[in-house]
Scaffold this active site. Structure first.
Site, PDB file in Angstrom:
ATOM      1  N   ASP A   1      -8.360  -4.924  13.384  1.00 43.63           N
ATOM      2  CA  ASP A   1      -7.897  -6.330  14.289  1.00 43.63           C
ATOM      3  C   ASP A   1      -9.199  -6.507  15.558  1.00 43.63           C
ATOM      4  OD1 ASP A   1      -6.659  -4.150  15.820  1.00 43.63           O
ATOM      5  OD2 ASP A   1      -4.764  -4.725  15.965  1.00 43.63           O
TER       6      ASP A   1
ATOM      7  N   ASP B   1       1.045  -1.064  -0.077  1.00 45.34           N
ATOM      8  CA  ASP B   1      -0.644   0.163   0.309  1.00 45.34           C
ATOM      9  C   ASP B   1       0.970   1.155  -0.192  1.00 45.34           C
ATOM     10  OD1 ASP B   1      -2.374  -0.284  -0.348  1.00 45.34           O
ATOM     11  OD2 ASP B   1      -3.248   0.168   1.794  1.00 45.34           O
TER      12      ASP B   1
END
Length: 783
Positions: free
Chosen positions: A478, A301
């Protein structure tokens, strides 16, 4: 030199008055002999009596012993004074460099934060109150604590307008301020006790696990040589984003790679960047798993074209070696890490895989990582065959249904390579050791739930799909996926024995930004998922195989059972009260409010008192419990206690920004690392590569020589066009911590007037710790 007669005369007179049993110490090196002799009468006019009286020589010898001890004590005091003087001499220079650095000038132009304004207001109040108290002490107006029925002096008794102002201040603080502070103090004490009990319960659970040796186990070894184990399809993802700061400074590795530099294929600067991705990609490519059952996704990214080409080249190298690895780069970079993972899971080929393992760029799993984690999911293809050959149909159906289909996550523990780098890394190791060994292990054993750590874990892809996949709504993706998976009935396992090598940030700036994201994200997530927790249900589908045995052949039919169950109140209470409120909101709230606001203010308002056990006993006991998983860090228990209180201002600020969705609640900053976790591995790889330097050079020339030459020219062109594009690293000044240090030191000065010893020492050391952190003297120091 000889002892003085004045001291000898005083010694003789004192011994005559005491009439005790004299002791003679004979200095015969290396042995000492102690003798008891009868007392003798000493003449008052004689400093040292004659030897026939039995006292003169004995007193001289004991005096020499005292002088020798005094000499040693004076030497130690001189050494301590020299060390203190060196620190005081060096401190002004460090402070001057911090104050007049470029970063300090840039930060001074920023708009002050609301919390900083509040701390400054408290500091101004404390300075004014201290001035009043000093004047009151000088004029003897001071009261240790305001009596219940204090008589206001008449007009003739008041000694000027200052005396009158001070008397009115006493009544104002007793009637209006003390009650508010005492109420807030009592509330924080209650929260403090509740959180301490929760911490105590976790420690007891960890002790019980160790005592009973409870841990997740694999019933049978699936990787025996005589067993035809069918390996499941596993997808491995390595998300990356501008990992430029992760560099290797090993000179041996650069020396072994010098043949690439001398051949003008790449520059030395690019060698440093190549080592970053060789660290993260090479360790994953060496995982022991059949290559036809494993696919590695490198999810880049980065917005830097240089880094993109370097990663692509590294992936091409491993692909030509036969590793099933692909490179992905998003054109639309939204959603941070969650958006990156979501884009990767949308690929068409992902449906062929059953499990996915995730590793961040600085994590290095061991080759046997998948063999230690995947068997906990209990893959039943092999069991189906063995049981089918030897048992009847009914037992086969029972085993298939009663397997472990509810397990959605297997999480491994982090292991750190740079824990002894500086004081900051040592203190981080204490916190993280408690987090893994106590919090996550206890919750995994007794509750089958804990927060996913974002890396070093294996997910069942079906669990991700049932939970809604990766969402881009928070910076703690997460924790978000873990909460949603738990609400859908999936269970988690934490493996404390399986460790993945990584590193902790070495600079306070990187650690501070990391903690801000770790504490603002959960509160932001809590605001979003609270309605879902309250109204949640479990909708699960189980598939099983029904086996029928005709005479010569069998037929398999697949059926599905769909169940809808309500989540128990206990699970909802655990999520809301313990997981979010107590451990994510209450802890930073009471730490900052109680020890950084109420305690210093109570010095100026004696009517609001804090119990002695709140300041001394309970914090020390809790710090001792926190340090138990890392007993080698026991000498740092006092710095750890002070550091945790000092970090409460950052955590409190992050918690408030996430809870009320302020500007920095959705801010993602990549944690900068030093790249130390790969030096040993890369040195080993470098030795192997150096022996094959000619073949490796030929490989680079055949595969990507043109790209590397073009990349080198591009980097050199960028350096000429933008020579100062990368700002020089330097330590920063943190205003909130400095303001709090002045507030605490002012309160410590006020506690001296009230003769509160424990309060003075606590405020003094805590103020100094805030000063050290505010000047960025902890962690990595930039030149």
């Amino acid at each position: 030199m000889a002892p003085r007669s004045g001291f000898s005369g005083w010694w003789a007179r004192e011994k005559q008055l005491q009439k005790g049993t004299p002791v003679v110490v004979t200095m015969e090196n290396p042995n000492y002999s102690v003798l008891e002799i009868p007392a003798a009468v000493v003449d008052e006019d004689e400093a040292f009596p004659s030897t026939d009286k039995g006292r003169g020589k004995n007193a001289k010898q004991f005096t020499w012993v005292l002088l020798l001890k005094a000499h040693h004590a004076a030497g130690r005091l001189a050494s301590a004074a020299a060390l203190l003087w060196a620190l005081l001499w060096a401190l002004p220079g460090v402070v001057g460099r911090r104050l007049f650095s470029r970063r300090r000038a840039a930060a001074s132009s920023e708009k002050p934060h609301l919390l900083l304004k509040l701390i400054r207001a408290f500091l101004f109040f404390s300075l004014v109150a201290l001035a009043f108290e000093l004047i009151a002490h000088w004029n003897r107006w001071h009261f240790q604590q305001l009596p219940e029925n204090l008589h206001l002096p008449e007009a003739t008794e008041i000694q000027g307008w200052m005396h009158s102002t001070y008397l009115y201040w006493l009544f104002f603080r007793a009637n209006y301020i003390a009650y508010t502070i005492q109420t807030l103090s009592n509330m924080c004490i209650v929260l403090f006790v509740i959180q301490s009990l929760d911490r105590l319960a976790l420690c007891f659970g960890c002790f019980w696990i160790r005592l009973k040796k409870i841990k997740p186990k694999i019933e049978e070894e699936p990787f025996k040589e005589d067993d035809s184990y069918k390996y499941p399809m596993v997808l491995v993802q390595i998300p990356m984003c501008n990992e430029r700061e992760v560099k290797i400074s090993s000179s041996s590795y650069k020396k072994n790679c010098s043949f690439l530099i001398q051949s003008n294929v790449i520059t030395s600067r690019l060698i440093e960047l190549i080592q970053v991705y060789e660290q993260s990609i090479s360790t994953v490519c060496e995982i022991d798993w059949p290559r036809d059952r494993l696919l590695i996704q490198v999810l880049d990214d980065s917005d830097d074209e240089t880094i993109q080409r370097l990663i692509s080249t590294e992936v091409s190298k491993w692909s030509q070696r036969g590793v099933n690895i692909v490179y992905r780069h998003r054109l639309v970079r939204t959603g941070y890490k969650a958006g990156n993972l979501k884009s990767a899971m949308s690929c068409e080929y992902v449906k062929d895989y059953e499990f996915v393992a995730i590793f961040d760029a600085d994590f290095q799993p061991n080759p046997d990582f998948l063999k230690l984690t995947i068997p906990h999911f209990k893959v039943f293809e092999n069991a189906l065959k063995s049981i089918f050959l030897g048992m009847n149909c009914r037992l086969l159906l029972y085993d298939v249904v009663q397997g472990n289909p509810e397990l959605g996550l297997v999480q491994a523990r982090w292991s750190f390579i740079n824990t002894n780098e500086n004081l900051l890394t040592r203190l981080q190791n204490i916190n993280l050791a408690f987090h893994f060994e106590v919090e996550q292990q206890v919750n995994g054993i007794f509750l089958n739930f804990f927060g996913f750590n974002g890396t070093a874990g294996v997910w069942r892809i079906k669990a991700l799909e049932d939970s809604g996949g990766w969402l881009e709504r928070t910076t703690v993706e997460d924790m978000d996926i873990a909460v949603r998976a738990h609400l859908h009935g999936w269970k988690f396992i934490f493996l404390n024995d399986v460790k993945v090598l990584c590193e902790v940030p070495e600079s306070f700036e990187a650690y501070r930004k990391q903690q801000h994201r770790w504490h603002s994200g959960p509160m932001h997530l809590f605001r979003i998922c609270l309605p879902d927790i309250i109204t949640s249900k479990v909708i699960r589908s189980y598939s099983y195989t029904e086996v029928k045995l005709p005479l010569e052949e069998f037929k398999c039919l697949t059926s599905a059972v769909v169940t809808s169950l309500q989540i128990s109140i206990w699970k909802k209470a655990n999520l809301i009260l313990l997981f979010f409120l107590l451990r994510k909101l209450v802890l930073p709230f009471y730490s900052f409010t109680l020890f950084c606001v109420i305690l210093p203010l109570s010095m100026f308002i004696p009517e609001a008192e804090l119990p002695f056990w709140v300041i001394c006993y309970v914090p020390v006991i809790m710090s001792f419990l926190n340090i138990l998983p890392a007993l080698q860090s026991f000498p740092f228990i006092v710095p750890y206690l002070l550091f945790e209180n000092a970090m409460s201002v950052t955590k409190f600020n992050a918690m408030i920004s996430g809870l009320f969705k302020l500007g920095s609640s959705y801010e993602w900053v990549v944690t900068k690392k030093a790249g130390r976790s790969s030096e040993s591995d890369l040195l080993t790889v470098a030795d192997k590569e150096y022996s094959k330097s000619l073949s490796l050079l030929q490989f680079h020339k055949q595969s990507s020589e043109s790209e590397l030459i073009e990349l080198a020219k591009l980097s050199e062109r960028q350096q000429h066009l933008k020579p100062s594009s990368q700002p020089k690293k330097s330590n920063k000044i943190y205003k909130k911590e400095l303001a709090l240090s002045l507030l605490l030191l002012t309160a410590a000065a006020r506690s001296l007037l009230s003769a509160q010893g424990i309060h003075f020492y606590f405020l003094l050391f805590q103020g100094v710790s805030f000063l050290v952190i505010g000047l960025d003297l902890i962690g990595e120091q930039m030149s």
